[in-house]
Design a protein around this motif. Sequence first.
Motif, PDB file in Angstrom:
ATOM      1  N   GLY A 415       0.707  -0.891   0.108  1.00 20.63           N
ATOM      2  CA  GLY A 415      -0.372   0.302   0.032  1.00 20.63           C
ATOM      3  C   GLY A 415       0.726   1.283  -0.058  1.00 20.63           C
ATOM      4  O   GLY A 415       1.515   1.136   0.369  1.00 20.63           O
ATOM      5  N   SER A 416       0.353   1.491  -0.534  1.00 20.57           N
ATOM      6  CA  SER A 416       0.945   3.747  -1.030  1.00 20.57           C
ATOM      7  C   SER A 416       0.128   4.662  -0.008  1.00 20.57           C
ATOM      8  O   SER A 416       0.810   5.828   0.284  1.00 20.57           O
ATOM      9  CB  SER A 416       1.548   4.246  -2.047  1.00 20.57           C
ATOM     10  N   PHE A 417      -0.571   4.387   0.537  1.00 23.30           N
ATOM     11  CA  PHE A 417      -1.439   5.131   1.387  1.00 23.30           C
ATOM     12  C   PHE A 417      -2.747   4.381   1.518  1.00 23.30           C
ATOM     13  O   PHE A 417      -3.121   3.827   1.206  1.00 23.30           O
ATOM     14  CB  PHE A 417      -2.252   6.226  -0.028  1.00 23.30           C
ATOM     15  N   THR A 418      -3.372   5.202   3.268  1.00 24.20           N
ATOM     16  CA  THR A 418      -4.388   4.274   3.339  1.00 24.20           C
ATOM     17  C   THR A 418      -5.472   5.330   3.620  1.00 24.20           C
ATOM     18  O   THR A 418      -5.194   6.750   4.538  1.00 24.20           O
ATOM     19  CB  THR A 418      -3.414   3.665   4.621  1.00 24.20           C
ATOM     20  N   ILE A 419      -6.711   4.542   3.792  1.00 22.80           N
ATOM     21  CA  ILE A 419      -7.807   5.980   4.611  1.00 22.80           C
ATOM     22  C   ILE A 419      -8.605   4.679   5.423  1.00 22.80           C
ATOM     23  O   ILE A 419      -8.321   3.909   5.271  1.00 22.80           O
ATOM     24  CB  ILE A 419      -9.088   5.676   3.116  1.00 22.80           C
ATOM     25  N   PRO A 436       3.467   2.416   8.725  1.00 25.44           N
ATOM     26  CA  PRO A 436       4.568   2.736   8.287  1.00 25.44           C
ATOM     27  C   PRO A 436       5.132   1.538   7.004  1.00 25.44           C
ATOM     28  O   PRO A 436       4.314   0.061   7.016  1.00 25.44           O
ATOM     29  CB  PRO A 436       6.246   1.904   9.033  1.00 25.44           C
ATOM     30  N   PRO A 437       5.812   1.331   5.971  1.00 25.06           N
ATOM     31  CA  PRO A 437       6.438   2.962   5.387  1.00 25.06           C
ATOM     32  C   PRO A 437       5.997   3.837   4.947  1.00 25.06           C
ATOM     33  O   PRO A 437       6.410   4.747   4.140  1.00 25.06           O
ATOM     34  CB  PRO A 437       8.120   2.287   4.450  1.00 25.06           C
ATOM     35  N   GLN A 438       4.591   3.658   4.735  1.00 23.71           N
ATOM     36  CA  GLN A 438       3.795   4.921   4.360  1.00 23.71           C
ATOM     37  C   GLN A 438       4.155   5.934   4.898  1.00 23.71           C
ATOM     38  O   GLN A 438       4.038   6.234   6.105  1.00 23.71           O
ATOM     39  CB  GLN A 438       2.254   4.956   4.106  1.00 23.71           C
ATOM     40  N   SER A 439       3.391   7.371   4.492  1.00 18.79           N
ATOM     41  CA  SER A 439       3.596   9.004   4.847  1.00 18.79           C
ATOM     42  C   SER A 439       2.522   9.795   5.042  1.00 18.79           C
ATOM     43  O   SER A 439       3.071  10.418   5.042  1.00 18.79           O
ATOM     44  CB  SER A 439       4.778   9.364   3.075  1.00 18.79           C
ATOM     45  N   GLY A 440       1.436   8.487   4.694  1.00 19.93           N
ATOM     46  CA  GLY A 440       0.641   9.003   4.864  1.00 19.93           C
ATOM     47  C   GLY A 440      -1.223   8.543   5.345  1.00 19.93           C
ATOM     48  O   GLY A 440      -1.180   7.159   4.996  1.00 19.93           O
ATOM     49  N   ILE A 441      -1.998   9.450   6.096  1.00 17.59           N
ATOM     50  CA  ILE A 441      -2.859   8.486   6.307  1.00 17.59           C
ATOM     51  C   ILE A 441      -4.067   9.220   6.682  1.00 17.59           C
ATOM     52  O   ILE A 441      -4.124  10.416   7.725  1.00 17.59           O
ATOM     53  CB  ILE A 441      -3.413   7.021   7.747  1.00 17.59           C
TER      54      ILE A 441
END
Length: 501
Positions: A415-419, A436-441
């Motif tokens: 995954g690159s972003f999460t909602i 992690p390691p994503q930079s936004g949620i």
Amino acid sequence: MSEIRVPTLGESVTEATVATWFKKPGDAVAVDEMLCELETDKVTVEVPSPVAGTLSEIVAQEGETVGVDALLAQVSEGEAAPAPAAKDDGKEDAPAAAPAASGGDNVDVMVPTLGESVTEATVSTWFKQVGDTVAQDEMLCELETDKVSVEVPAPAAGTITEILAPEGATVDASAKLAILSSSGGAAAAAAPAASKASASAPAASGAKDVENAPSANKIMAEKGIDPASVQGSGRDGRIMKGDVLKAATAPAPAPAAQAPRAPVSADDASREERVKMTRLRQTIARRLKESQNTAAMLTTYNEVDMTEVMALRNEYKDLFLKKHGVKLGFMSFFTKACIHALKEVPDVNAEIDGTDVVYKNYVHMGIAAGTPTGLVVPVIRDADRMSFAEIEKAIAEKGARARDGKLSMAEMQGGSFTISNGGVYGSLMSSPILNPPQSGILGMHKIQDRPMAINGQVVIRPMMYLALSYDHRIVDGKGAVTFLVRVKEALEDPRRLLMDL
């Protein structure tokens, strides 16, 4: 000889616990037959055999924690005549180990595979002495590394003729620990029964028909710990070494990092209930804290007027369902709005890898889903290439698989972003924690009617608070605010999504 290793466990999942072995050394296995089961903080993973043959060695015992690609066992390819034949002829299982010990040859006891990046271990305990008779797979000694404790089983039945690495010695990953002599077949064949009888005594004292780990029995005997007072974490409640150490060293029931509990009255204590945290909950707690400790996490907030989205949904939901066979929800609107914003602020869709920033020219959208066993995040791959209908179908399908516990590890990777939608539980405001390691949620919340000033008049509008948590090491405040404003604009005027504005 084929090696059985830990498969890829999922995004940011680096270890698992060996829960159950379905086979034992000497058993015949078929291609794709399940050998063991691993437990992670998200799912249970079954490990199949890649070849047909005989399970020759189990390296990682039940209850052990292993890393990705760690060696679990070895399978000898080909027929497995000795063990199955004994069962088919109606003979007892114990003599099945005799063929391995019938040659009169010496057998080397080697250090098993210790795990990824582990090059040495310390011999902590020998359960046997020189001259002792042992059965195949009977525990000989225990090794300690900086990650896990490893119990070393006998590769064959026989007699210990020499111990090369005494207790306290440090050995490398390819060292020889001891030498077994496989002569003296009668004594070796009798060993399994004696081993089972001796091992059953500690288990019986705990009122359970379960064989505890030898290292656990040794420590309990030395420290005078009642097995009934130790909560086992192995299969069927098997007590492992770590369980005994926790019981022996913990000065209080609360973790050492927490402040000591305030004194409670006898009446209050009688009305309390103490339940051991599940391994899943312990891992979730650890990973969430690691996320806070690693990332420079910050949250920015905004609010969105849901009037236009709700009107559009109400107008087309029946036609949408009739044509696509799936309900039109709010998640597809939010997914599309986030994809739109990520194109303008790519930092939120990137990640840090050492001293590099990895920008992703795709959107693999993670949609957090609550399940009876905990929170999981299935990933919708290439969501930026999907239509509203395709997104809604993917969300519905993966949500159902998550609730049924049928998600594969591949479905939760990359995954690159999460909602995350806390609004379904009634949350009005929260600060989501990064995955992690994503930079936004993005955190969605409850839609609530509130008085708003519109064109100089007070009107009632369906409002929702939005929260974007981001890693400030890579995402600047300007970028985070811009991202959230773009999401707000797209939801308040969905036509912007069609016009790519």
